[in-house]
Design a protein around this motif. Structure first.
Motif, PDB file in Angstrom:
ATOM      1  N   PHE A   1       0.850  -1.187   0.000  1.00  0.00           N
ATOM      2  CA  PHE A   1       0.000   0.000   0.000  1.00  0.00           C
ATOM      3  C   PHE A   1       0.888   1.239   0.000  1.00  0.00           C
ATOM      4  CE2 PHE A   1       0.799  -1.299   4.332  1.00  0.00           C
ATOM      5  CZ  PHE A   1       1.062  -0.121   5.023  1.00  0.00           C
ATOM      6  N   GLY A   2       0.336   2.361  -0.401  1.00  0.00           N
ATOM      7  CA  GLY A   2       1.096   3.604  -0.457  1.00  0.00           C
ATOM      8  C   GLY A   2       0.741   4.428  -1.666  1.00  0.00           C
ATOM      9  N   SER A   3       1.679   5.243  -2.130  1.00  0.00           N
ATOM     10  CA  SER A   3       1.467   6.119  -3.283  1.00  0.00           C
ATOM     11  C   SER A   3       2.820   6.458  -3.882  1.00  0.00           C
ATOM     12  CB  SER A   3       0.747   7.404  -2.859  1.00  0.00           C
ATOM     13  OG  SER A   3       1.570   8.170  -1.999  1.00  0.00           O
ATOM     14  N   ILE A   4       2.806   7.091  -5.056  1.00  0.00           N
ATOM     15  CA  ILE A   4       4.072   7.496  -5.678  1.00  0.00           C
ATOM     16  C   ILE A   4       4.810   8.470  -4.776  1.00  0.00           C
ATOM     17  CG2 ILE A   4       5.096   8.720  -7.641  1.00  0.00           C
ATOM     18  CD1 ILE A   4       2.929   7.587  -9.408  1.00  0.00           C
ATOM     19  N   ALA A   5       4.061   9.374  -4.155  1.00  0.00           N
ATOM     20  CA  ALA A   5       4.702  10.386  -3.316  1.00  0.00           C
ATOM     21  C   ALA A   5       5.249   9.786  -2.023  1.00  0.00           C
ATOM     22  CB  ALA A   5       3.706  11.500  -2.997  1.00  0.00           C
ATOM     23  N   ASP A   6       4.480   8.863  -1.417  1.00  0.00           N
ATOM     24  CA  ASP A   6       4.863   8.325  -0.111  1.00  0.00           C
ATOM     25  C   ASP A   6       5.654   7.027  -0.190  1.00  0.00           C
ATOM     26  OD1 ASP A   6       3.490  10.418   1.122  1.00  0.00           O
ATOM     27  OD2 ASP A   6       1.604   9.301   1.120  1.00  0.00           O
ATOM     28  N   GLY A   7       5.755   6.451  -1.376  1.00  0.00           N
ATOM     29  CA  GLY A   7       6.436   5.174  -1.508  1.00  0.00           C
ATOM     30  C   GLY A   7       5.482   4.024  -1.247  1.00  0.00           C
ATOM     31  N   VAL A   8       6.002   2.808  -1.275  1.00  0.00           N
ATOM     32  CA  VAL A   8       5.182   1.620  -1.060  1.00  0.00           C
ATOM     33  C   VAL A   8       5.701   0.895   0.171  1.00  0.00           C
ATOM     34  CG1 VAL A   8       6.614   0.159  -2.549  1.00  0.00           C
ATOM     35  CG2 VAL A   8       4.232  -0.467  -2.128  1.00  0.00           C
ATOM     36  N   ARG A   9       4.783   0.297   0.896  1.00  0.00           N
ATOM     37  CA  ARG A   9       5.164  -0.408   2.120  1.00  0.00           C
ATOM     38  C   ARG A   9       4.294  -1.638   2.325  1.00  0.00           C
ATOM     39  NH1 ARG A   9       4.239   4.938   5.344  1.00  0.00           N
ATOM     40  NH2 ARG A   9       4.972   5.627   3.327  1.00  0.00           N
ATOM     41  N   VAL A  10       4.803  -2.584   3.122  1.00  0.00           N
ATOM     42  CA  VAL A  10       4.026  -3.750   3.522  1.00  0.00           C
ATOM     43  C   VAL A  10       4.203  -3.929   5.027  1.00  0.00           C
ATOM     44  CG1 VAL A  10       4.261  -4.924   1.299  1.00  0.00           C
ATOM     45  CG2 VAL A  10       5.908  -5.387   3.142  1.00  0.00           C
ATOM     46  N   LEU A  11       3.249  -4.621   5.623  1.00  0.00           N
ATOM     47  CA  LEU A  11       3.335  -4.967   7.032  1.00  0.00           C
ATOM     48  C   LEU A  11       3.533  -6.471   7.155  1.00  0.00           C
ATOM     49  CD1 LEU A  11       0.385  -2.855   8.520  1.00  0.00           C
ATOM     50  CD2 LEU A  11       2.831  -2.315   8.595  1.00  0.00           C
ATOM     51  N   MET A  12       4.479  -6.892   7.996  1.00  0.00           N
ATOM     52  CA  MET A  12       4.652  -8.308   8.293  1.00  0.00           C
ATOM     53  C   MET A  12       4.211  -8.548   9.727  1.00  0.00           C
ATOM     54  SD  MET A  12       7.987 -10.813   8.057  1.00  0.00           S
ATOM     55  CE  MET A  12       7.811 -11.151   6.305  1.00  0.00           C
ATOM     56  N   LEU A  13       3.378  -9.571   9.919  1.00  0.00           N
ATOM     57  CA  LEU A  13       2.898  -9.907  11.255  1.00  0.00           C
ATOM     58  C   LEU A  13       3.917 -10.785  11.966  1.00  0.00           C
ATOM     59  CD1 LEU A  13       0.548  -9.774  13.300  1.00  0.00           C
ATOM     60  CD2 LEU A  13      -0.364 -11.850  12.247  1.00  0.00           C
ATOM     61  N   CYS A  14       4.422 -10.276  13.098  1.00  0.00           N
ATOM     62  CA  CYS A  14       5.445 -11.004  13.851  1.00  0.00           C
ATOM     63  C   CYS A  14       4.904 -11.625  15.140  1.00  0.00           C
ATOM     64  CB  CYS A  14       6.604 -10.072  14.204  1.00  0.00           C
ATOM     65  SG  CYS A  14       7.413  -9.357  12.758  1.00  0.00           S
ATOM     66  N   GLY A  15       3.733 -11.214  15.561  1.00  0.00           N
ATOM     67  CA  GLY A  15       3.156 -11.755  16.788  1.00  0.00           C
ATOM     68  C   GLY A  15       1.760 -11.187  17.001  1.00  0.00           C
ATOM     69  N   ARG A  16       0.985 -11.884  17.832  1.00  0.00           N
ATOM     70  CA  ARG A  16      -0.399 -11.445  18.057  1.00  0.00           C
ATOM     71  C   ARG A  16      -0.880 -11.963  19.401  1.00  0.00           C
ATOM     72  NH1 ARG A  16      -5.455 -12.318  13.862  1.00  0.00           N
ATOM     73  NH2 ARG A  16      -7.153 -12.257  15.391  1.00  0.00           N
ATOM     74  N   ASP A  17      -1.327 -11.058  20.250  1.00  0.00           N
ATOM     75  CA  ASP A  17      -1.934 -11.432  21.526  1.00  0.00           C
ATOM     76  C   ASP A  17      -3.434 -11.194  21.414  1.00  0.00           C
ATOM     77  OD1 ASP A  17       0.497 -12.067  22.734  1.00  0.00           O
ATOM     78  OD2 ASP A  17       0.857  -9.985  23.314  1.00  0.00           O
ATOM     79  N   ASP A  18      -4.204 -12.281  21.326  1.00  0.00           N
ATOM     80  CA  ASP A  18      -5.646 -12.146  21.159  1.00  0.00           C
ATOM     81  C   ASP A  18      -6.318 -11.740  22.475  1.00  0.00           C
ATOM     82  OD1 ASP A  18      -6.033 -12.804  18.398  1.00  0.00           O
ATOM     83  OD2 ASP A  18      -5.445 -14.858  18.892  1.00  0.00           O
ATOM     84  N   PRO A  19      -7.395 -10.975  22.372  1.00  0.00           N
ATOM     85  CA  PRO A  19      -8.086 -10.519  23.585  1.00  0.00           C
ATOM     86  C   PRO A  19      -8.896 -11.644  24.210  1.00  0.00           C
ATOM     87  CG  PRO A  19      -9.299  -9.822  21.646  1.00  0.00           C
ATOM     88  CD  PRO A  19      -8.029 -10.472  21.139  1.00  0.00           C
ATOM     89  N   LYS A  20      -9.136 -11.513  25.503  1.00  0.00           N
ATOM     90  CA  LYS A  20      -9.991 -12.464  26.201  1.00  0.00           C
ATOM     91  C   LYS A  20     -11.439 -11.993  26.101  1.00  0.00           C
ATOM     92  CE  LYS A  20      -6.412 -13.775  29.520  1.00  0.00           C
ATOM     93  NZ  LYS A  20      -6.047 -13.840  30.970  1.00  0.00           N
ATOM     94  N   ALA A  21     -12.351 -12.922  26.233  1.00  0.00           N
ATOM     95  CA  ALA A  21     -13.776 -12.582  26.166  1.00  0.00           C
ATOM     96  C   ALA A  21     -14.127 -11.606  27.276  1.00  0.00           C
ATOM     97  CB  ALA A  21     -14.622 -13.843  26.285  1.00  0.00           C
ATOM     98  N   ASP A  22     -14.961 -10.655  26.944  1.00  0.00           N
ATOM     99  CA  ASP A  22     -15.415  -9.662  27.911  1.00  0.00           C
ATOM    100  C   ASP A  22     -16.440 -10.302  28.840  1.00  0.00           C
ATOM    101  OD1 ASP A  22     -16.182  -7.452  29.301  1.00  0.00           O
ATOM    102  OD2 ASP A  22     -17.161  -6.433  27.618  1.00  0.00           O
ATOM    103  N   SER A  23     -16.156 -10.263  30.129  1.00  0.00           N
ATOM    104  CA  SER A  23     -17.087 -10.859  31.094  1.00  0.00           C
ATOM    105  C   SER A  23     -18.212  -9.911  31.454  1.00  0.00           C
ATOM    106  CB  SER A  23     -16.332 -11.268  32.359  1.00  0.00           C
ATOM    107  OG  SER A  23     -15.721 -10.119  32.953  1.00  0.00           O
ATOM    108  N   GLY A  24     -18.184  -8.705  30.905  1.00  0.00           N
ATOM    109  CA  GLY A  24     -19.237  -7.747  31.195  1.00  0.00           C
ATOM    110  C   GLY A  24     -18.925  -6.931  32.434  1.00  0.00           C
ATOM    111  N   PRO A  25     -19.704  -5.886  32.685  1.00  0.00           N
ATOM    112  CA  PRO A  25     -19.456  -5.044  33.857  1.00  0.00           C
ATOM    113  C   PRO A  25     -19.750  -5.788  35.155  1.00  0.00           C
ATOM    114  CG  PRO A  25     -21.530  -4.432  32.802  1.00  0.00           C
ATOM    115  CD  PRO A  25     -20.861  -5.426  31.898  1.00  0.00           C
TER     116      PRO A  25
END
Length: 465
Positions: free
Chosen positions: A407-431
């Motif tokens: 993604f990007g543009s001619i002016a801003d250049g092009v870039r990619v994101l590589m996923l190196c890790g992910r911490d998934d959220p826990k289910a919301d137990s509610g208030p």
């Protein structure tokens, strides 16, 4: 009272969207609908008077004289206290700055009238606090002002003073608004809060309803409510359309809600909190159902007037939201030489993306980037929901070591994101029980406060100069 919405000093209520505070926190609204109905109507200790009479207006109205009740000069006398044209101008400057001054002359005139009405309300609140022997000393006002400077200008109060002067406002104007917020907060805490009661059974019932609704969709909505009599319906509708046009051109929804909305949520920028569509009037529920976050609709006709609805976000009740995952990402980017054509840029972007896909995980990406002459930036604390929409969806579907589309543009250049890790959220137990009780108390205090202010307006002696 644990964390009442009416106690959120100022920084939502101080019109500080102009200062970029981004304070959108508000107590969760449990019951939606008309601000004059619901829990506030219960008999819970002394309440503002609410006697109602029938106003008879003939069908064929003949106006005697040319006085236009919508024309107001810039100054007013409120129970003997003066509001000057300078007061109006300096408060208006904050709203204009929040909207990057992208306001038409006609809209500016309407905003000026609303600012005057807000200053009248603020004056009434300060006067009522004084009459109740509530005094806000200068040191407390100065302390809150310093806190605003800390949040927005890295503890540099002089920088905030200069900013206010540059946009045409002043420290004195902001401090007056702080005084009004503190006065009203303290008055409500003494005269309203002690008479608000939420029974344990009500909280338990609400918790059961939340558990039963687990997995259903909740919407976080902003609303601008415009009251309209049958005679004024068309005029109010046209005003609503103009507000929508301003919002679509980049206007701040929070700022417009504070200035225009006639619902009790105006003080928190129109934020209704997380609600289910079944809690809304049918007309609003139908309008909001097809919205995506960031979209708005309106003006929608509802009993008593019109509403403009903005979808801030949506989620599933008490379910983990993938967008709350915390991601570790590496961004790899290359720039295009000056004069690069679109065809050349597309070709180079494709070659770059292919090379990045061939990289074997985050451990090897730096070496590949070096061979390509690319730059690498790493960040392991990025929330998925903070990414732009298209990238957000793409990244959430990636596995560790995979890259996003370029993604990007001619002016801003092009870039990619590589996923190196992910911490998934826990289910919301509610208030918790206490949190839910506090939210229900907040809702009732805010509704009662609206009635209180309405009575102050009704009994005020106001002269326009």
């Amino acid at each position: 009272m644990k964390n009442g919405a009416f106690r959120k000093i100022g920084l939502v209520a101080l019109g500080l969207a102009a200062l970029g505070t981004g304070i959108a926190a508000t107590a969760q609204s449990i019951e939606a609908g008309n601000p004059e109905t619901g829990p506030a109507a219960e008999s819970e200790g002394p309440a503002p008077s609410d006697s109602q009479g029938t106003i008879s207006i003939p069908d064929n109205v003949v106006l005697f004289g040319k006085n236009d009740p919508n024309v107001r000069r810039a100054t007013a006398l409120v129970n003997g206290d003066i509001i000057t044209g300078t007061d109006v101008d300096q408060r208006l400057a904050l709203i204009l700055a929040a909207n990057d001054n992208k306001v038409s002359p006609e809209e500016k005139d309407r905003l000026r009238l609303q600012v005057l009405r807000n200053l009248i309300d603020e004056t009434l609140q300060i006067q009522e606090a004084k009459a109740s022997d509530i005094t806000i000393d200068d040191a407390e006002v100065d302390s809150t002002y310093a806190r605003v400077a800390q949040q927005n200008f890295n503890q540099n109060q002089a920088a905030m003073d200069a900013y206010l002067a540059r946009i045409g406002s002043s420290p004195a104007s902001l401090k007056r608004q702080i005084r009004g917020e503190l006065s009203w907060q303290r008055l409500l805490r003494r005269n309203v809060q002690p008479f608000i009661n939420v029974a344990d059974e009500e909280v338990k019932e609400m918790m059961e309803r939340l558990n039963a609704a687990k997995g259903t969709e909740e919407y976080r909505l902003g609303e601008i409510y415009l009251a309209a009599t049958p005679e004024a319906k068309q005029q109010v509708f046209e005003n609503g359309k103009r507000i929508v046009d301003q919002l679509k051109q980049g206007g701040s929804f929070v700022a417009y809600a504070r200035q225009y909305s006639q619902a009790s949520t105006a003080a928190v920028g129109g934020d209704l909190g997380w609600i289910r569509l079944a809690q809304l009037p049918t007309e609003l529920a139908n309008a909001a159902q097809g919205l995506q976050p960031g979209q708005l609709v309106g003006p929608v006709e509802i009993p008593g007037g019109f509403s403009i609805v903005y979808l801030i976000d949506k989620r599933q009740v008490m379910m983990a939201d993938p967008r709350d995952a915390v991601l570790a990402l590496k961004q790899v980017s290359i720039n295009f030489p000056a004069g690069t054509t679109q065809a050349d840029a597309t070709k180079k972007a494709g070659e770059f993306a292919s090379a990045m896909k061939a990289a074997h995980g985050c451990g090897a990406v730096d070496g590949v980037a070096h061979q390509l002459g690319a730059q690498v930036v790493a960040n392991d604390q990025i929330r998925a929901r903070d990414l732009p929409g298209p990238l957000q969806d793409s990244v959430l579907r990636m596995s560790i070591g995979e890259t996003s589309p370029p993604f990007g543009s001619i002016a801003d250049g092009v870039r990619v994101l590589m996923l190196c890790g992910r911490d998934d959220p826990k289910a919301d137990s509610g208030p918790s029980f206490d949190q839910l009780m506090a939210q229900m108390e907040d809702d009732r205090v805010n509704k009662r406060a609206q009635m209180y202010l309405r009575d102050l307006r009704r009994d005020a002696i106001i002269e326009y100069n």
